[in-house]
Design an enzyme around this catalytic site. Structure first.
Site, mmCIF file in Angstrom:
data_model
loop_
_atom_site.group_PDB
_atom_site.id
_atom_site.type_symbol
_atom_site.label_atom_id
_atom_site.label_comp_id
_atom_site.label_asym_id
_atom_site.label_seq_id
_atom_site.Cartn_x
_atom_site.Cartn_y
_atom_site.Cartn_z
ATOM 1 N N LYS A 121 0.835 -1.209 0.000
ATOM 2 C CA LYS A 121 0.000 0.000 0.000
ATOM 3 C C LYS A 121 0.864 1.252 0.000
ATOM 4 O O LYS A 121 0.644 2.171 -0.795
ATOM 5 C CB LYS A 121 -0.923 0.006 1.217
ATOM 6 C CG LYS A 121 -1.892 1.189 1.227
ATOM 7 C CD LYS A 121 -2.446 1.462 2.610
ATOM 8 C CE LYS A 121 -1.441 2.204 3.463
ATOM 9 N NZ LYS A 121 -2.001 2.659 4.767
ATOM 10 N N ASP A 139 -6.393 1.185 1.015
ATOM 11 C CA ASP A 139 -6.396 1.398 2.456
ATOM 12 C C ASP A 139 -7.790 1.075 2.989
ATOM 13 O O ASP A 139 -8.632 0.518 2.280
ATOM 14 C CB ASP A 139 -5.973 2.834 2.797
ATOM 15 C CG ASP A 139 -7.009 3.866 2.367
ATOM 16 O OD1 ASP A 139 -8.006 3.500 1.698
ATOM 17 O OD2 ASP A 139 -6.826 5.050 2.705
#
Length: 212
Positions: A121, A139
């Site tokens: 991420k 996220d």
């Protein structure tokens, strides 16, 4: 589950609500953004923005941060969650930048993910925000919105969400879609206010792409 066409239309509707999507994190250079994203795990961007000026004033470069110690970094980030672990990550990451990358933040996914505190991420965020590379970071906001709007299966993992969304969306929309979904989830369709379908007129989106 939404079709690729419906998914893109939903993203475009978010773009009508959020005309200029960009990160809420304040940063001046790639190193600052990398530090900020590492610090933002399990805390808010607002909390990170509060502590960043003093931290960056003391340690503005990888060289200076690597010359410190985790214990010296801790007081500057004590107000956010997991600060002890994050201080270790920042120190280790800075040492890696100095030793392996001549003090520069690398621009490839493999090299970014080799850094302490950097997972997929975070690497995607840096690639898209700092280096303008097509990337789709997942996220908590992106996961929540993509499942609420039935863009992905309800049991999809973050890696599966990334794969599905990048298959559905044109490559030129990956980075923008990620940022739109983050901001849409943060300010318009929060965990406690799940009215995202109404906000972007999902009924119209689905009906306009259906076959009579």
């Amino acid at each position: 589950m939404l079709t690729p066409e419906e998914t893109l239309l939903a993203i475009k509707q978010m773009n009508l609500l959020i005309s200029d999507p960009k990160s809420d994190l304040d940063y001046q250079d790639p190193f600052q953004m990398l530090v900020a994203v590492i610090l933002s795990a399990q805390t808010t961007d607002r909390a990170v923005n509060i502590i960043m000026p003093q931290l960056m004033s003391e340690y503005p470069t990888p060289e200076l941060m690597s010359a410190a110690s985790p214990i010296q970094i801790e007081p500057y980030i004590r107000s956010i969650g997991l600060y002890k672990n994050k201080a270790k990550y920042l120190w280790q990451m800075s040492n890696q930048l100095v030793a392996d990358f001549n003090g520069q933040v690398p621009s490839s996914r493999k090299e970014l993910e080799s850094l302490a505190g950097v997972g997929r991420k975070t690497a995607n965020v840096i690639l898209s925000t700092v280096f303008n590379e097509p990337a789709f970071a997942v996220d908590t906001h992106v996961e929540r919105i993509s499942k609420r709007l039935r863009m992905v299966p309800q049991d999809a993992t973050p890696l599966e969400i990334e794969r599905i969304m990048t298959e559905k969306l044109p490559k030129e929309w990956w980075s923008k879609a990620h940022q739109l979904m983050v901001l849409f989830g943060r300010y318009h369709s929060t965990a406690s206010t799940p009215e995202c379908a109404e906000l972007i007129n999902m009924e119209h989106i689905v009906s306009s792409t259906s076959i009579d």
